[in-house]
Design a protein around this motif. Structure first.
Motif, PDB file in Angstrom:
ATOM      1  N   GLY A 212      -3.910  15.225  -7.078  1.00  0.00           N
ATOM      2  CA  GLY A 212      -2.605  15.490  -7.686  1.00  0.00           C
ATOM      3  C   GLY A 212      -1.471  14.679  -7.106  1.00  0.00           C
ATOM      4  O   GLY A 212      -0.308  15.084  -7.202  1.00  0.00           O
ATOM      5  N   ASN A 213      -1.774  13.516  -6.516  1.00  0.00           N
ATOM      6  CA  ASN A 213      -0.747  12.719  -5.851  1.00  0.00           C
ATOM      7  C   ASN A 213      -0.423  11.417  -6.580  1.00  0.00           C
ATOM      8  O   ASN A 213       0.116  10.494  -5.975  1.00  0.00           O
ATOM      9  CB  ASN A 213      -1.174  12.400  -4.416  1.00  0.00           C
ATOM     10  N   SER A 214      -0.752  11.336  -7.861  1.00  0.00           N
ATOM     11  CA  SER A 214      -0.429  10.140  -8.644  1.00  0.00           C
ATOM     12  C   SER A 214       0.669  10.468  -9.654  1.00  0.00           C
ATOM     13  O   SER A 214       0.879  11.630 -10.013  1.00  0.00           O
ATOM     14  CB  SER A 214      -1.679   9.610  -9.353  1.00  0.00           C
ATOM     15  N   TYR A 215       1.331   9.414 -10.125  1.00  0.00           N
ATOM     16  CA  TYR A 215       2.541   9.605 -10.927  1.00  0.00           C
ATOM     17  C   TYR A 215       2.669   8.460 -11.922  1.00  0.00           C
ATOM     18  O   TYR A 215       2.353   7.299 -11.618  1.00  0.00           O
ATOM     19  CB  TYR A 215       3.753   9.648 -10.008  1.00  0.00           C
ATOM     20  N   LEU A 216       3.114   8.806 -13.139  1.00  0.00           N
ATOM     21  CA  LEU A 216       3.432   7.813 -14.160  1.00  0.00           C
ATOM     22  C   LEU A 216       4.804   8.167 -14.729  1.00  0.00           C
ATOM     23  O   LEU A 216       5.047   9.323 -15.107  1.00  0.00           O
ATOM     24  CB  LEU A 216       2.374   7.822 -15.264  1.00  0.00           C
TER      25      LEU A 216
ATOM     26  N   ALA B  99       0.908  16.840   0.978  1.00  0.00           N
ATOM     27  CA  ALA B  99      -0.471  17.292   1.115  1.00  0.00           C
ATOM     28  C   ALA B  99      -1.188  17.205  -0.227  1.00  0.00           C
ATOM     29  O   ALA B  99      -0.606  16.864  -1.263  1.00  0.00           O
ATOM     30  CB  ALA B  99      -0.482  18.728   1.629  1.00  0.00           C
ATOM     31  N   ILE B 100      -2.485  17.507  -0.218  1.00  0.00           N
ATOM     32  CA  ILE B 100      -3.255  17.573  -1.447  1.00  0.00           C
ATOM     33  C   ILE B 100      -2.774  18.769  -2.255  1.00  0.00           C
ATOM     34  O   ILE B 100      -2.652  19.880  -1.748  1.00  0.00           O
ATOM     35  CB  ILE B 100      -4.760  17.682  -1.128  1.00  0.00           C
ATOM     36  N   GLU B 101      -2.515  18.541  -3.532  1.00  0.00           N
ATOM     37  CA  GLU B 101      -1.992  19.602  -4.395  1.00  0.00           C
ATOM     38  C   GLU B 101      -3.077  20.629  -4.711  1.00  0.00           C
ATOM     39  O   GLU B 101      -4.274  20.304  -4.685  1.00  0.00           O
ATOM     40  CB  GLU B 101      -1.455  18.997  -5.695  1.00  0.00           C
ATOM     41  N   PRO B 102      -2.684  21.877  -5.026  1.00  0.00           N
ATOM     42  CA  PRO B 102      -3.685  22.899  -5.360  1.00  0.00           C
ATOM     43  C   PRO B 102      -4.522  22.547  -6.582  1.00  0.00           C
ATOM     44  O   PRO B 102      -5.683  22.948  -6.678  1.00  0.00           O
ATOM     45  CB  PRO B 102      -2.835  24.152  -5.616  1.00  0.00           C
ATOM     46  N   LEU B 103      -3.938  21.800  -7.540  1.00  0.00           N
ATOM     47  CA  LEU B 103      -4.639  21.430  -8.762  1.00  0.00           C
ATOM     48  C   LEU B 103      -4.681  19.915  -8.914  1.00  0.00           C
ATOM     49  O   LEU B 103      -3.786  19.206  -8.447  1.00  0.00           O
ATOM     50  CB  LEU B 103      -3.938  22.036  -9.986  1.00  0.00           C
ATOM     51  N   GLY B 104      -5.731  19.431  -9.560  1.00  0.00           N
ATOM     52  CA  GLY B 104      -5.809  18.018  -9.889  1.00  0.00           C
ATOM     53  C   GLY B 104      -4.891  17.698 -11.056  1.00  0.00           C
ATOM     54  O   GLY B 104      -4.458  18.584 -11.808  1.00  0.00           O
ATOM     55  N   THR B 105      -4.590  16.415 -11.251  1.00  0.00           N
ATOM     56  CA  THR B 105      -3.675  15.986 -12.317  1.00  0.00           C
ATOM     57  C   THR B 105      -4.313  14.868 -13.128  1.00  0.00           C
ATOM     58  O   THR B 105      -4.839  13.905 -12.560  1.00  0.00           O
ATOM     59  CB  THR B 105      -2.337  15.493 -11.739  1.00  0.00           C
ATOM     60  N   LYS B 106      -4.246  15.009 -14.447  1.00  0.00           N
ATOM     61  CA  LYS B 106      -4.722  13.959 -15.354  1.00  0.00           C
ATOM     62  C   LYS B 106      -3.570  13.565 -16.264  1.00  0.00           C
ATOM     63  O   LYS B 106      -3.031  14.405 -17.002  1.00  0.00           O
ATOM     64  CB  LYS B 106      -5.905  14.451 -16.173  1.00  0.00           C
TER      65      LYS B 106
ATOM     66  N   GLU C  63       0.846  -1.182   0.000  1.00  0.00           N
ATOM     67  CA  GLU C  63       0.000   0.000   0.000  1.00  0.00           C
ATOM     68  C   GLU C  63       0.883   1.234   0.000  1.00  0.00           C
ATOM     69  O   GLU C  63       1.957   1.241   0.598  1.00  0.00           O
ATOM     70  CB  GLU C  63      -0.914   0.002   1.224  1.00  0.00           C
ATOM     71  N   VAL C  64       0.427   2.265  -0.672  1.00  0.00           N
ATOM     72  CA  VAL C  64       1.203   3.494  -0.801  1.00  0.00           C
ATOM     73  C   VAL C  64       0.409   4.649  -0.226  1.00  0.00           C
ATOM     74  O   VAL C  64      -0.787   4.792  -0.493  1.00  0.00           O
ATOM     75  CB  VAL C  64       1.549   3.781  -2.277  1.00  0.00           C
ATOM     76  N   LYS C  65       1.072   5.457   0.581  1.00  0.00           N
ATOM     77  CA  LYS C  65       0.481   6.680   1.122  1.00  0.00           C
ATOM     78  C   LYS C  65       1.311   7.855   0.629  1.00  0.00           C
ATOM     79  O   LYS C  65       2.544   7.803   0.644  1.00  0.00           O
ATOM     80  CB  LYS C  65       0.471   6.664   2.651  1.00  0.00           C
ATOM     81  N   SER C  66       0.632   8.899   0.213  1.00  0.00           N
ATOM     82  CA  SER C  66       1.352  10.083  -0.242  1.00  0.00           C
ATOM     83  C   SER C  66       2.065  10.728   0.927  1.00  0.00           C
ATOM     84  O   SER C  66       1.512  10.866   2.015  1.00  0.00           O
ATOM     85  CB  SER C  66       0.388  11.075  -0.885  1.00  0.00           C
TER      86      SER C  66
ATOM     87  N   GLU D 276      -4.870   6.656  -3.469  1.00  0.00           N
ATOM     88  CA  GLU D 276      -6.217   6.199  -3.150  1.00  0.00           C
ATOM     89  C   GLU D 276      -7.289   7.072  -3.779  1.00  0.00           C
ATOM     90  O   GLU D 276      -8.438   6.660  -3.912  1.00  0.00           O
ATOM     91  CB  GLU D 276      -6.403   6.185  -1.628  1.00  0.00           C
ATOM     92  N   THR D 277      -6.920   8.299  -4.167  1.00  0.00           N
ATOM     93  CA  THR D 277      -7.901   9.233  -4.725  1.00  0.00           C
ATOM     94  C   THR D 277      -7.917   9.226  -6.248  1.00  0.00           C
ATOM     95  O   THR D 277      -8.583  10.067  -6.854  1.00  0.00           O
ATOM     96  CB  THR D 277      -7.592  10.660  -4.229  1.00  0.00           C
TER      97      THR D 277
END
Length: 332
Positions: free
Chosen positions: A283-287, A176-183, A170-173, A202-203
């Motif tokens: 905004g806490n995901s990464y590829l 904090a939550i970023e000001p903008l969402g990320t796609k 399991e991964v936890k960021s 998780e989000t």
């Protein structure tokens, strides 16, 4: 004459300088009869010192009175307050390690010590006891802080059960939550894309438009794996879907899910090209960008303003950390 009182043996008191000197005199007098019998020389010197203290009470000559309190909780009155008292000097200083130890507190860490502590935390694998989510047997969970290149720090937790062999990660960021969402949109065109690292928080929602597939927020939890590993986790989730098993399943539904599983396997084998989408409002995901720091021609990263519904899911609409005093409400 300089008279330093640095003895912690004197109990706390609200008194005057004369009162403190009198307490010191009384304390020295207590054992004088015993000293005169056993150590007459010492008793004579103490008697001389007592006489000096008595003369100080009458201020026969100027003297310096010093209060040295490592805890910072002592006070000498300034009779000219709020004006400056020319006879009074107040000095603040950092406690030594010995003084901090006497007070029962840890010494203040320097910036170098704090940096070393953070580096040690990054290099150390922490372990704590837990129970296996499958068989409930006692197990151990390993936790480590990991820096993802060109992204941020995350906390990875892995559990391995010796009783049933079940493994989870399991991964936890770490932020904090970023000001903008990320796609993030990746056009999968080559089997080598399967080896790209992925951090799915998780989000985050996962979409594959060619397969008309969407994985909602919270499904599969947070994961740090590869694109192939995440696709296989999705495939396992589809195969264990309760609608494909048991009396409630229908042949049409089961066939559709099986067909989806076969197409997903074709993607993993590099036989089917798709667009893989990570949509994370936090905004806490990464590829992984294999061309970093240059742009990846097959990957597009978009930042966007979150909608009200997305902020509601993240619990941000009712969260106010600034300017809450202006609401006219008091918190108790």
């Amino acid at each position: 004459m300089c008279l330093p009182f640095i003895s912690p043996s004197l109990s706390p008191a609200l008194t005057t300088i004369e009162g403190l000197i009198e307490r010191a005199i009384e304390g020295l007098k207590q054992d004088q009869p015993f000293r005169r019998e056993t150590h007459p020389d010492v008793a004579e010197k103490i008697e001389e010192f007592i006489c000096k203290l008595k003369r100080l009470k009458d201020v026969d000559s100027a003297f310096t009175f010093i209060l040295d309190d490592p805890s910072g909780n002592s006070f000498v009155e300034n009779p000219h307050a709020p004006q400056r008292d020319e006879a009074l000097v107040v000095t603040h200083y950092r406690r030594t390690a010995q003084q901090a130890a006497l007070l029962g507190i840890e010494a203040e860490e320097s910036k170098e010590d704090l940096t070393d502590s953070v580096d040690d935390l990054r290099n150390e694998v922490l372990q704590f006891g837990t129970n296996c989510p499958e068989c409930n047997a006692p197990a151990s969970t390993n936790m480590k802080l990991v820096q993802i290149p060109h992204f941020k720090e995350v906390i990875i937790m892995a559990t391995n059960c010796d009783a049933c062999g079940h493994r989870t990660n399991e991964v936890k960021s770490g932020g904090a939550i970023e000001p903008l969402g990320t796609k993030i949109t990746l056009h999968v065109t080559d089997p080598s894309d399967m080896t790209r690292d992925i951090l799915k928080s998780e989000t985050c929602r996962v979409e594959i438009p060619e397969l008309e597939f969407e994985l909602g927020m919270g499904a599969l939890g947070g994961k740090f794996t590869t694109l192939e590993g995440l696709l296989k986790d999705i495939q396992t989730l589809v195969e264990k879907n309760p609608f494909t098993l048991g009396d409630s399943s229908t042949s049409d539904r089961a066939e559709k899910l099986c067909a989806f599983g076969r197409k997903l396997q074709q993607v993993v084998d590099g036989q089917l090209r798709i667009h893989f989408v990570l949509d994370d409002p936090a905004g806490n995901s990464y590829l992984q960008n294999v061309y970093a720091p240059e742009e990846d021609p097959e990957m597009r990263v978009e930042h966007y303003e979150r909608q009200f519904e997305q902020n509601e899911e993240l619990g941000l609409n009712d969260m106010k950390t600034e300017g809450y005093e202006a609401d006219g409400t008091s918190q108790r």
